[in-house]
Design a protein around this motif. Structure first.
Motif, PDB file in Angstrom:
ATOM      1  N   ARG A  16      12.317  -5.836  43.151  1.00 46.51           N
ATOM      2  CA  ARG A  16      11.670  -4.627  42.633  1.00 46.51           C
ATOM      3  C   ARG A  16      12.720  -3.821  41.873  1.00 46.51           C
ATOM      4  O   ARG A  16      13.869  -3.694  42.318  1.00 46.51           O
ATOM      5  N   GLY A  61       6.778  -2.846  42.503  1.00 48.58           N
ATOM      6  CA  GLY A  61       6.379  -2.929  43.901  1.00 48.58           C
ATOM      7  C   GLY A  61       4.970  -3.415  44.155  1.00 48.58           C
ATOM      8  O   GLY A  61       4.744  -4.323  44.960  1.00 48.58           O
ATOM      9  N   THR A  62       4.001  -2.853  43.473  1.00 46.60           N
ATOM     10  CA  THR A  62       2.613  -3.218  43.755  1.00 46.60           C
ATOM     11  C   THR A  62       2.294  -4.629  43.297  1.00 46.60           C
ATOM     12  O   THR A  62       1.670  -5.396  44.034  1.00 46.60           O
ATOM     13  N   ARG A 106       3.909  -7.015  45.786  1.00 49.93           N
ATOM     14  CA  ARG A 106       3.202  -6.993  47.073  1.00 49.93           C
ATOM     15  C   ARG A 106       1.858  -7.712  46.978  1.00 49.93           C
ATOM     16  O   ARG A 106       1.525  -8.543  47.832  1.00 49.93           O
ATOM     17  N   ASN A 115       0.672 -11.088  48.838  1.00 52.65           N
ATOM     18  CA  ASN A 115      -0.533 -11.070  49.678  1.00 52.65           C
ATOM     19  C   ASN A 115      -1.485 -12.195  49.284  1.00 52.65           C
ATOM     20  O   ASN A 115      -2.079 -12.849  50.143  1.00 52.65           O
ATOM     21  N   SER A 166      -1.068  -9.046  54.864  1.00 47.69           N
ATOM     22  CA  SER A 166      -0.752  -7.830  54.139  1.00 47.69           C
ATOM     23  C   SER A 166       0.758  -7.620  54.156  1.00 47.69           C
ATOM     24  O   SER A 166       1.325  -7.229  55.170  1.00 47.69           O
ATOM     25  N   HIS A 167       1.385  -7.893  53.031  1.00 48.59           N
ATOM     26  CA  HIS A 167       2.825  -7.696  52.923  1.00 48.59           C
ATOM     27  C   HIS A 167       3.092  -6.204  52.866  1.00 48.59           C
ATOM     28  O   HIS A 167       2.365  -5.461  52.219  1.00 48.59           O
ATOM     29  N   PRO A 168       4.144  -5.744  53.526  1.00 54.51           N
ATOM     30  CA  PRO A 168       4.437  -4.310  53.503  1.00 54.51           C
ATOM     31  C   PRO A 168       4.948  -3.837  52.141  1.00 54.51           C
ATOM     32  O   PRO A 168       5.229  -4.640  51.258  1.00 54.51           O
ATOM     33  N   HIS A 169       5.081  -2.555  52.032  1.00 56.06           N
ATOM     34  CA  HIS A 169       5.630  -1.896  50.836  1.00 56.06           C
ATOM     35  C   HIS A 169       6.952  -2.551  50.449  1.00 56.06           C
ATOM     36  O   HIS A 169       7.761  -2.881  51.316  1.00 56.06           O
ATOM     37  N   VAL A 170       7.175  -2.742  49.166  1.00 61.22           N
ATOM     38  CA  VAL A 170       8.426  -3.305  48.659  1.00 61.22           C
ATOM     39  C   VAL A 170       9.276  -2.139  48.164  1.00 61.22           C
ATOM     40  O   VAL A 170       8.844  -1.363  47.313  1.00 61.22           O
TER      41      VAL A 170
END
Length: 186
Positions: A9, A142-143, A146, A150, A156-160
């Motif tokens: 990221r 990030g999104t 992620r 996913n 559900s991968h967590p926040h990057v």
């Protein structure tokens, strides 16, 4: 044959620090973000990678340039399919502290998550097919990182985090994606 993919990221921007949604807005890195990109480059290591790719947005492209100087590669490709999700009416808005229903309403005006995931998966599938057996650093947002993870790993991968490196093996033909190392932010 699998490609080794290291998602990174981009480093922090002033909008990240302020809790603003950036989305497809072209916001530059700040000094902390440049430092995070340097840390990511050091974590990736010189001589281990064959190809360096990034989103076309400035924050990812500059992060890739910084990383490239440390790993000994010039960015080869800037891919529009790796740009961040367009958040519609949410772009530029501070969302930290907003109630979840208000955030959801803003996000609903943007690009659907399924579309973002499809762009991300498609871009990485193409890279893995075009460069089989290669080790590829992908600097993006990030999104999209992620949602791409996913889509292929399930769950559900967590926040990057800014500057975080996520390394995995990717086989576009059989969609055999295996995490190799999920490195926390430096």
């Amino acid at each position: 044959m699998q490609a080794r993919i290291a998602f990174v990221r981009h480093g922090e921007t002033d909008w990240n620090a302020q809790g603003r949604l950036q989305g497809s807005r072209d916001i530059p890195l700040n000094d902390a973000g440049r430092g995070q990109a340097r840390e990511a480059g050091l974590a990736l290591g010189r001589g281990r990678w064959d190809l360096l790719v990034s989103s076309t947005l400035h924050r990812a492209a500059e992060s890739a340039d910084i990383i490239g100087a440390l790993i000994g590669l010039q960015p080869s490709l800037r891919l529009p399919d790796l740009v961040e999700r367009n958040y519609g009416a949410g772009e530029g808005r501070i969302v930290q502290g907003l109630p979840r229903p208000q955030i959801d309403a803003l996000l609903a005006t943007g690009e659907p998550e399924a579309s973002v995931a499809a762009r991300g998966v498609g871009a990485i599938d193409r890279l893995a097919a075009e460069y089989p057996g290669r080790r590829i650093v992908v600097v993006a947002h990030g999104t999209i990182i992620r949602l791409t993870l996913n889509a292929v790993l399930g769950g559900s991968h967590p926040h990057v985090e800014n500057g975080q490196v996520l390394e995995l093996d990717w086989d576009a033909r059989g969609r055999d994606v295996r995490p190799r190392a999920l490195m926390p932010r430096q």
